[in-house]
Design an enzyme around this catalytic site. Structure first.
Site, PDB file in Angstrom:
ATOM      1  N   TYR A  53       0.743  -1.075  -0.089  1.00 18.60           N
ATOM      2  CA  TYR A  53      -0.018   0.072  -0.020  1.00 18.60           C
ATOM      3  C   TYR A  53       0.876   1.268   0.142  1.00 18.60           C
ATOM      4  CZ  TYR A  53      -4.488  -2.556   0.582  1.00 18.60           C
ATOM      5  OH  TYR A  53      -5.708  -3.272   0.360  1.00 18.60           O
ATOM      6  N   ASN A 116     -13.518  -3.753   3.877  1.00 19.67           N
ATOM      7  CA  ASN A 116     -14.168  -3.951   2.574  1.00 19.67           C
ATOM      8  C   ASN A 116     -13.889  -5.283   1.906  1.00 19.67           C
ATOM      9  OD1 ASN A 116     -11.723  -3.218   1.863  1.00 19.67           O
ATOM     10  ND2 ASN A 116     -12.276  -1.388   0.443  1.00 19.67           N
ATOM     11  N   HIS A 119      -9.083  -7.252  -2.090  1.00 20.81           N
ATOM     12  CA  HIS A 119      -8.212  -6.190  -2.495  1.00 20.81           C
ATOM     13  C   HIS A 119      -8.177  -6.771  -4.321  1.00 20.81           C
ATOM     14  CE1 HIS A 119      -4.875  -4.033  -4.073  1.00 20.81           C
ATOM     15  NE2 HIS A 119      -4.469  -5.105  -4.679  1.00 20.81           N
ATOM     16  N   GLU A 130       2.268  -5.821  -7.890  1.00 20.51           N
ATOM     17  CA  GLU A 130       1.726  -6.691  -6.630  1.00 20.51           C
ATOM     18  C   GLU A 130       2.030  -8.389  -6.991  1.00 20.51           C
ATOM     19  OE1 GLU A 130      -1.656  -3.373  -6.071  1.00 20.51           O
ATOM     20  OE2 GLU A 130      -2.267  -5.298  -6.713  1.00 20.51           O
TER      21      GLU A 130
HETATM   22  P1  IDP Z   1      -9.196   0.007  -3.575  1.00 21.83           P
HETATM   23  O1  IDP Z   1      -8.864  -1.078  -2.567  1.00 21.83           O
HETATM   24  O2  IDP Z   1     -10.554   0.010  -3.946  1.00 21.83           O
HETATM   25  O3  IDP Z   1      -8.177  -0.114  -4.704  1.00 21.83           O
HETATM   26  P2  IDP Z   1      -7.775   2.134  -2.591  1.00 21.83           P
HETATM   27  O4  IDP Z   1      -7.976   3.612  -2.520  1.00 21.83           O
HETATM   28  O5  IDP Z   1      -6.431   1.711  -3.008  1.00 21.83           O
HETATM   29  O6  IDP Z   1      -9.127   1.230  -2.812  1.00 21.83           O
HETATM   30  O7  IDP Z   1      -7.505   2.102  -0.970  1.00 21.83           O
HETATM   31  C1  IDP Z   1      -7.068   0.796  -0.492  1.00 21.83           C
HETATM   32  C2  IDP Z   1      -7.545   0.188   0.749  1.00 21.83           C
HETATM   33  O8  IDP Z   1      -7.436   1.345   1.684  1.00 21.83           O
HETATM   34  C3  IDP Z   1      -9.291   0.316   0.577  1.00 21.83           C
HETATM   35  O9  IDP Z   1      -9.796  -1.165  -0.245  1.00 21.83           O
HETATM   36  C4  IDP Z   1      -9.879   0.208   1.809  1.00 21.83           C
HETATM   37  O10 IDP Z   1      -9.598  -0.924   2.600  1.00 21.83           O
HETATM   38  C5  IDP Z   1      -8.881   1.194   2.506  1.00 21.83           C
HETATM   39  N1  IDP Z   1      -9.395   2.833   2.523  1.00 21.83           N
HETATM   40  C6  IDP Z   1      -9.466   3.464   1.596  1.00 21.83           C
HETATM   41  N2  IDP Z   1     -10.010   4.636   1.860  1.00 21.83           N
HETATM   42  C7  IDP Z   1     -10.485   4.539   3.335  1.00 21.83           C
HETATM   43  C8  IDP Z   1     -10.864   5.545   4.100  1.00 21.83           C
HETATM   44  O11 IDP Z   1     -11.231   6.616   3.951  1.00 21.83           O
HETATM   45  N3  IDP Z   1     -10.805   4.982   5.306  1.00 21.83           N
HETATM   46  C9  IDP Z   1     -10.441   3.675   5.756  1.00 21.83           C
HETATM   47  N4  IDP Z   1      -9.927   2.956   4.853  1.00 21.83           N
HETATM   48  C10 IDP Z   1      -9.875   3.339   3.372  1.00 21.83           C
HETATM   49 MG    MG Z   2      -6.018   0.224  -4.615  1.00 21.51          MG
END
Ligand code: IDP
Ligand code: MG
Length: 153
Positions: A53, A116, A119, A130
């Site tokens: 990350y 969520n 990934h 990755e």
């Molecule tokens: P993605 O997983 O859909 O690619 P990214 O923006 O790359 O989304 O963010 C990576 C991960 O970081 C997200 O899947 C989520 O678990 C976490 N994340 C993203 N935004 C937030 C936030 O505003 N609060 C808490 N966790 C977040």
């Molecule tokens: Mg991402």
């Protein structure tokens, strides 16, 4: 150029593992017609997750994200197929489950952005990075699926 050999990195996060969703997630990629290239179940180190990350290192949620991702084992996978990166993201849904449509993985199985469950790589470039971060080249399994001619015309 789009190729049937495009690959993406998919991981079931610790909450998805704890909630018993590994089989459901594997099933969706398998049923779609994508081919499994590699899979391992592991407790990821903090170093690996920080690296995974790294692009988010300046975001306020980064420390919490690394803690969440290291709170239990994850299922790391590589899936292959035509447009698998983009289609994989569609199958996942939006980053925030609240914006994810029913029928997507995040739309069907989770509620909050910080939990969520899955990934998926967001571009072919990040997929390649990755995959090489999580897997050794010899862990990627090459075989010709007998279903190939029934999935592609
Ligand atoms: P993605 O997983 O859909 O690619 P990214 O923006 O790359 O989304 O963010 C990576 C991960 O970081 C997200 O899947 C989520 O678990 C976490 N994340 C993203 N935004 C937030 C936030 O505003 N609060 C808490 N966790 C977040
Ligand atoms: Mg991402």
């Amino acid at each position: 150029m789009a190729a049937k050999t495009e690959r993406t990195f998919i991981a079931v996060k610790p909450d998805g593992v704890q909630r018993g969703l590994m089989g459901e997630i594997i099933k969706r990629f398998e049923q779609k017609g994508f081919r499994l290239v590699a899979m391992k179940f592991l407790q990821a180190s903090e170093d690996l997750l920080k690296q995974h990350y790294i692009d988010l290192k300046d975001r306020p949620f980064y420390p919490g994200l690394v803690k969440y991702m290291s709170s239990g084992p994850v299922l790391a996978m590589v899936w292959e197929g035509l447009n698998v990166v983009k289609t994989g993201r569609v199958m996942l849904g939006e980053t925030n489950p609240a914006d994810s449509k029913p029928g997507t993985i995040r739309g069907d199985f989770c509620i909050e952005v910080g939990r969520n469950i899955i990934h998926g790589s967001d571009s072919v470039d990040s997929a390649n990075k990755e995959i090489s971060l999580w897997f050794k080249p010899e862990e990627l399994v090459c075989f010709k699926s007998c279903a190939l001619d029934w999935i592609y015309e």
